[in-house]
Design an enzyme around this catalytic site. Structure first.
Site, short mmCIF file in Angstrom:
data_model
loop_
_atom_site.label_atom_id
_atom_site.label_comp_id
_atom_site.label_asym_id
_atom_site.label_seq_id
_atom_site.Cartn_x
_atom_site.Cartn_y
_atom_site.Cartn_z
CE1 TYR A 1 -33.35 -6.05 -34.62
CE2 TYR A 1 -33.34 -3.74 -34.00
CZ TYR A 1 -33.58 -4.74 -34.95
OH TYR A 1 -34.04 -4.41 -36.19
NE ARG B 1 -27.50 2.59 -33.98
CZ ARG B 1 -28.46 2.86 -34.86
NH1 ARG B 1 -29.26 1.90 -35.28
NH2 ARG B 1 -28.61 4.06 -35.34
N GLY C 1 -29.46 8.16 -40.98
CA GLY C 1 -30.12 6.97 -41.50
C GLY C 1 -31.00 7.31 -42.68
NE ARG C 2 -35.71 8.33 -40.02
CZ ARG C 2 -36.37 8.57 -38.90
NH1 ARG C 2 -37.66 8.30 -38.84
NH2 ARG C 2 -35.78 9.10 -37.85
C1 LIG Z 1 -35.62 1.24 -43.14
C2 LIG Z 1 -34.95 1.37 -41.81
C3 LIG Z 1 -34.41 0.23 -41.19
C4 LIG Z 1 -33.77 0.35 -39.97
N1 LIG Z 1 -33.25 -0.77 -39.38
C5 LIG Z 1 -32.62 -0.68 -38.19
C6 LIG Z 1 -32.10 -1.83 -37.56
O1 LIG Z 1 -32.18 -2.94 -38.06
N2 LIG Z 1 -31.46 -1.65 -36.37
C7 LIG Z 1 -31.35 -0.42 -35.78
O2 LIG Z 1 -30.79 -0.28 -34.70
N3 LIG Z 1 -31.84 0.68 -36.36
C8 LIG Z 1 -32.47 0.57 -37.54
N4 LIG Z 1 -32.99 1.70 -38.11
C9 LIG Z 1 -32.79 3.00 -37.42
C10 LIG Z 1 -31.62 3.75 -38.04
O3 LIG Z 1 -30.43 3.00 -37.89
C11 LIG Z 1 -31.41 5.11 -37.40
O4 LIG Z 1 -31.01 4.96 -36.07
C12 LIG Z 1 -32.69 5.91 -37.43
O5 LIG Z 1 -33.24 5.89 -38.72
C13 LIG Z 1 -32.46 7.33 -36.93
O6 LIG Z 1 -31.64 8.07 -37.77
P1 LIG Z 1 -32.28 9.06 -38.89
O7 LIG Z 1 -33.23 9.97 -38.19
O8 LIG Z 1 -31.07 9.78 -39.46
O9 LIG Z 1 -32.96 8.18 -39.88
C14 LIG Z 1 -33.65 1.62 -39.33
C15 LIG Z 1 -34.19 2.75 -39.95
C16 LIG Z 1 -34.86 2.64 -41.16
C17 LIG Z 1 -35.43 3.88 -41.78
#
Ligand SMILES: Cc1cc2nc3c(=O)[nH]c(=O)nc-3n(C[C@H](O)[C@H](O)[C@H](O)COP(=O)(O)O)c2cc1C
Length: 263
Positions: A77, A124, A214-215
């Protein structure tokens, strides 16, 4: 055309993000992803206005009752684009040296601190990530420089996303977590492809204070409780990740009184 009046998006330099997509609502009311267009480079004198936008956003968040805010300088970003050498080719005071590339993100941090106080502001970052064509020749040097600068300000926390969270095989280099621990005085949070066991390991080795999810959280609205009782997790459906309604967003099931527990 996803901006008002078909305006170009803005960036540190006029470089198109390779494979970058943005989330939009289409004319027929459905939502989905759309390729981004080539941005224009911000003029030097536009930057104070954007810092002001962040201050305004923080003021609104405060009025709306948020306890804290996180400045987003990650995942390719705008602020991440200023930090990284591959996306920031500027020749003014916002490009070139580490100090210059960090200037705009730090001005944003300072504006948000003015509103909330440093103990209620986090940031972040995603050093080492290669996403949408963003690359960086000195991710570790920048992460450590930011850690010093943010420590001086007494920032509440620094949230680092693992470089391989969206795929690929780049990981933090050996010793990086320890260096960040040494250089940053606030709390550290890591995230990206963690499960409970891996999170516990990082916390017990003291390279992080907390791990974010996240997920798994998308698919498990009661994730902390599931971790607590060692229950199995619902797998998230990737098809509905970036959709526009409640499907795959608010309709994942809660645990059913422990019937879901692993043995
Ligand atoms: C549907 C979705 C939308 C996301 N949108 C953003 C976002 O807008 N900005 C961001 O920094 N990370 C975004 N992420 C990344 C998550 O914040 C997180 O860092 C990432 O999923 C890793 O964590 P996890 O492995 O527990 O999912 C998004 C992830 C998903 C799955």
């Amino acid at each position: 055309m996803v901006q008002p009046d078909g305006q170009q998006p803005v960036a540190p330099s006029a470089l198109k993000g390779e494979g970058a997509q943005c989330f939009v609502e289409f004319e027929d009311g459905t939502a989905g992803q759309h390729p981004t267009s080539t941005p224009r480079a911000l003029e030097t004198d536009e930057i104070p206005g954007i810092v002001e936008d962040y201050r305004q956003a923080a003021e609104r968040a405060k009025r709306a009752g948020f306890d804290m805010v996180e400045v987003h300088a990650a995942n390719a970003y705008l602020l991440n684009q200023f930090l990284a050498t591959g996306t920031n080719k500027r020749t003014d005071q916002y490009g070139g040296s580490l100090e210059n590339r960090a200037r705009f993100p730090l001005e944003v941090v300072d504006a948000v601190i003015d509103v909330y106080g440093a103990d209620r502001v986090g940031i972040r970052m995603t050093p080492f990530i290669e996403l949408f064509g963003l690359t960086d020749d000195e991710p570790e040097a920048m992460a450590l420089y930011m850690a010093d600068q943010l420590s001086k300000r007494g920032l509440a926390y620094l949230h680092l996303n693992e470089p391989n969270w969206a795929g690929g095989d780049i990981t933090f280099p050996a010793g990086f977590r320890e260096k960040m621990r040494e250089r940053f005085s606030g709390s550290l949070i890591y995230c990206g492809n963690y499960d409970a066991e891996h999170a516990e390991k990082r916390i017990s080795e003291n390279t992080t204070d907390a791990v974010a999810f996240g997920r798994p959280y998308i698919a498990n609205p009661d994730l902390p409780e599931r971790f607590r009782v060692n229950a199995s997790l619902t797998e998230p459906n990737h098809e509905t990740f970036y959709g526009g309604n409640e499907k795959g967003y608010t309709d994942y099931p809660f645990m059913d009184n422990g019937y879901d527990r692993m043995s």
